[in-house]
Design a protein around this motif. Structure first.
Motif, PDB file in Angstrom:
ATOM      1  N   MET A  46       7.922  37.050  -6.020  1.00 33.14           N
ATOM      2  CA  MET A  46       7.481  38.420  -6.291  1.00 33.14           C
ATOM      3  C   MET A  46       8.342  39.413  -5.534  1.00 33.14           C
ATOM      4  N   LEU A  47       8.637  39.103  -4.270  1.00 30.96           N
ATOM      5  CA  LEU A  47       9.489  39.978  -3.461  1.00 30.96           C
ATOM      6  C   LEU A  47      10.865  40.126  -4.100  1.00 30.96           C
ATOM      7  N   LEU A  48      11.451  39.021  -4.521  1.00 27.45           N
ATOM      8  CA  LEU A  48      12.785  39.050  -5.118  1.00 27.45           C
ATOM      9  C   LEU A  48      12.797  39.762  -6.465  1.00 27.45           C
ATOM     10  N   ALA A  49      11.667  39.716  -7.182  1.00 27.35           N
ATOM     11  CA  ALA A  49      11.582  40.339  -8.505  1.00 27.35           C
ATOM     12  C   ALA A  49      11.142  41.792  -8.446  1.00 27.35           C
ATOM     13  N   GLY A  50      10.862  42.289  -7.252  1.00 27.32           N
ATOM     14  CA  GLY A  50      10.419  43.671  -7.132  1.00 27.32           C
ATOM     15  C   GLY A  50       8.977  43.873  -7.541  1.00 27.32           C
ATOM     16  N   VAL A  51       8.154  42.850  -7.332  1.00 26.48           N
ATOM     17  CA  VAL A  51       6.731  42.922  -7.679  1.00 26.48           C
ATOM     18  C   VAL A  51       5.929  42.945  -6.386  1.00 26.48           C
ATOM     19  N   SER A  52       5.078  43.940  -6.216  1.00 24.95           N
ATOM     20  CA  SER A  52       4.253  44.027  -5.010  1.00 24.95           C
ATOM     21  C   SER A  52       2.899  43.374  -5.248  1.00 24.95           C
ATOM     22  N   ALA A  53       2.201  43.073  -4.168  1.00 22.59           N
ATOM     23  CA  ALA A  53       0.874  42.474  -4.287  1.00 22.59           C
ATOM     24  C   ALA A  53      -0.085  43.398  -5.026  1.00 22.59           C
ATOM     25  N   SER A  54       0.126  44.704  -4.901  1.00 18.08           N
ATOM     26  CA  SER A  54      -0.754  45.656  -5.578  1.00 18.08           C
ATOM     27  C   SER A  54      -0.526  45.697  -7.077  1.00 18.08           C
ATOM     28  N   ASP A  55       0.568  45.068  -7.554  1.00 16.86           N
ATOM     29  CA  ASP A  55       0.833  45.006  -8.997  1.00 16.86           C
ATOM     30  C   ASP A  55      -0.022  43.945  -9.683  1.00 16.86           C
ATOM     31  N   VAL A  56      -0.679  43.100  -8.918  1.00 14.60           N
ATOM     32  CA  VAL A  56      -1.489  42.009  -9.469  1.00 14.60           C
ATOM     33  C   VAL A  56      -2.946  42.457  -9.551  1.00 14.60           C
ATOM     34  N   ASP A  57      -3.473  42.560 -10.760  1.00 15.84           N
ATOM     35  CA  ASP A  57      -4.861  42.980 -10.964  1.00 15.84           C
ATOM     36  C   ASP A  57      -5.770  41.825 -11.358  1.00 15.84           C
ATOM     37  N   VAL A  58      -5.197  40.771 -11.952  1.00 16.98           N
ATOM     38  CA  VAL A  58      -5.950  39.584 -12.340  1.00 16.98           C
ATOM     39  C   VAL A  58      -5.046  38.382 -12.123  1.00 16.98           C
ATOM     40  N   GLY A  83      -3.132  45.606   3.062  1.00 13.42           N
ATOM     41  CA  GLY A  83      -4.255  46.512   3.186  1.00 13.42           C
ATOM     42  C   GLY A  83      -5.123  46.639   1.948  1.00 13.42           C
ATOM     43  N   LEU A  84      -4.960  45.734   0.990  1.00 13.79           N
ATOM     44  CA  LEU A  84      -5.775  45.775  -0.222  1.00 13.79           C
ATOM     45  C   LEU A  84      -7.104  45.074   0.047  1.00 13.79           C
ATOM     46  N   THR A  85      -8.194  45.722  -0.280  1.00  8.78           N
ATOM     47  CA  THR A  85      -9.511  45.177   0.039  1.00  8.78           C
ATOM     48  C   THR A  85     -10.352  44.844  -1.178  1.00  8.78           C
ATOM     49  N   THR A  86      -9.914  45.254  -2.363  1.00  9.81           N
ATOM     50  CA  THR A  86     -10.679  44.968  -3.574  1.00  9.81           C
ATOM     51  C   THR A  86     -10.404  43.539  -4.045  1.00  9.81           C
ATOM     52  N   PRO A  87     -11.434  42.705  -4.202  1.00  9.76           N
ATOM     53  CA  PRO A  87     -11.209  41.330  -4.678  1.00  9.76           C
ATOM     54  C   PRO A  87     -10.585  41.325  -6.070  1.00  9.76           C
ATOM     55  N   VAL A  88      -9.612  40.460  -6.279  1.00  8.04           N
ATOM     56  CA  VAL A  88      -8.946  40.350  -7.573  1.00  8.04           C
ATOM     57  C   VAL A  88      -9.646  39.268  -8.397  1.00  8.04           C
ATOM     58  N   PRO A  89      -9.971  39.535  -9.659  1.00  6.70           N
ATOM     59  CA  PRO A  89     -10.565  38.484 -10.493  1.00  6.70           C
ATOM     60  C   PRO A  89      -9.654  37.270 -10.561  1.00  6.70           C
ATOM     61  N   LEU A  90     -10.235  36.092 -10.344  1.00  6.21           N
ATOM     62  CA  LEU A  90      -9.496  34.832 -10.359  1.00  6.21           C
ATOM     63  C   LEU A  90     -10.100  33.949 -11.436  1.00  6.21           C
ATOM     64  N   VAL A  91      -9.331  33.701 -12.497  1.00  4.73           N
ATOM     65  CA  VAL A  91      -9.804  32.957 -13.662  1.00  4.73           C
ATOM     66  C   VAL A  91      -9.267  31.531 -13.591  1.00  4.73           C
TER      67      VAL A  91
END
Length: 309
Positions: A46-58, A83-91
């Protein structure tokens, strides 16, 4: 409109290579992100691809094998460190619940940052409160596959809508905010009479993206891929190793092309290549003998969802 694209994070199968990481694909869809199968090393990819943890919603897991899930604790812990505190849906398939529990306990904060959404049957994926799981306005569906362990494919389905026709709007003197009123209410009173939405628009089919990971040839793969604008499909083996595909629960590249053709998918993205193939060009050629629009996924590259028909 925000980009609708596939960010390729990993394209190898059980054994990674120098150029291919374990499985991982992020689908960007109208400002939201669906991460499918965060294999080992996904956080770094994700780091190498320019994707941040906040880009993941599910996050969606197709099955419990390690090359598809071992990166989950790292991805969730990175969300905590950012610093993200909202749980991400995990399917995940309900049969994988014991392993998922271990994964969520493998890293600090990981368990508190996941909202488990186990999948028991084909159909809509639902949140714990029973509401459909939506990603950027599109609804997530699961379809059972045939692998060595319980597995499922995922379909992201955009609801059908209406496409406004500028010439018809102009002919009836409708412009500006009036267009929004007509779209919301379905009817608009004008100086020349009432105009119905159907008179100045046409049906717009929603787009569909499907991810079919580890599976043998099965009806589930065809149902998952049906009419997809973009189909991401495993292509573990070449024709020469076809006899290995069935017992190991995988598809050949040619079979992936056949799934796309028979299901009416538009663009096929091959992934999940065996490490025995340093060059996947022969697999790409075999799939293209079955389907016209085929791409061999490359780690860290992006593949656009085709424009609307």
């Amino acid at each position: 409109m925000p980009a609708r694209e596939l960010v390729v994070l990993g394209t190898s199968s059980a054994v990674p290579t120098r150029t291919r990481n374990h499985s991982g694909h992020l689908l960007r869809w109208d400002g939201a992100g669906l991460l499918v199968d965060p294999g080992e090393g996904t956080q770094r990819q994700m780091l190498l691809a320019g994707v941040s943890a906040s880009d993941v919603d599910v996050v969606a897991l197709t099955h419990e094998h390690g090359d598809h899930v071992l990166g989950l604790p790292g991805v969730l812990q990175r969300r905590a460190m950012d610093g993200l505190t909202t749980p991400v849906p995990l399917v995940f398939p309900v049969a994988a619940a014991p392993l998922v529990g271990h994964l969520l306990g493998a890293a600090a904060h990981a368990g508190s940052l996941a909202l488990p959404c186990p999948v028991e049957d084909d159909g809509l994926v639902r949140r714990p409160d029973g509401t459909p799981l939506v990603v950027g306005g599109a609804v997530l569906h699961a379809v059972a596959l045939d692998h060595r362990v319980p597995a499922c494919a995922y379909r992201l389905v955009e609801p059908d809508g209406r496409r406004m026709l500028p010439a018809q709007l102009a002919a009836r003197g409708i412009s500006g905010p009036e267009v929004g009123v007509l779209q919301r209410e379905g009817r608009l009173r004008t100086a020349s009479g009432v105009v119905a939405l159907e008179e100045v628009s046409e049906h717009r089919p929603g787009q569909v993206v499907a991810v079919v990971e580890d599976t043998r040839w099965c009806e589930g793969a065809l149902r998952a891929a049906a009419g997809a604008d973009l189909l991401v499909c495993e292509a573990t083996f070449a024709d020469a190793e076809e006899e290995l595909a069935e017992p190991y629960g995988h598809l050949t590249a040619r079979q992936a092309g056949r799934v796309a053709r028979q299901a009416g998918a538009r663009r096929l993205v091959l992934t999940h290549f065996s490490s025995r193939y340093p060059d996947v060009a022969p697999l790409l050629a075999q799939a293209r003998e079955e389907h016209d629009d085929v791409v061999a996924a490359v780690d860290l590259e992006r593949v656009a969802v085709p424009p609307r028909r």
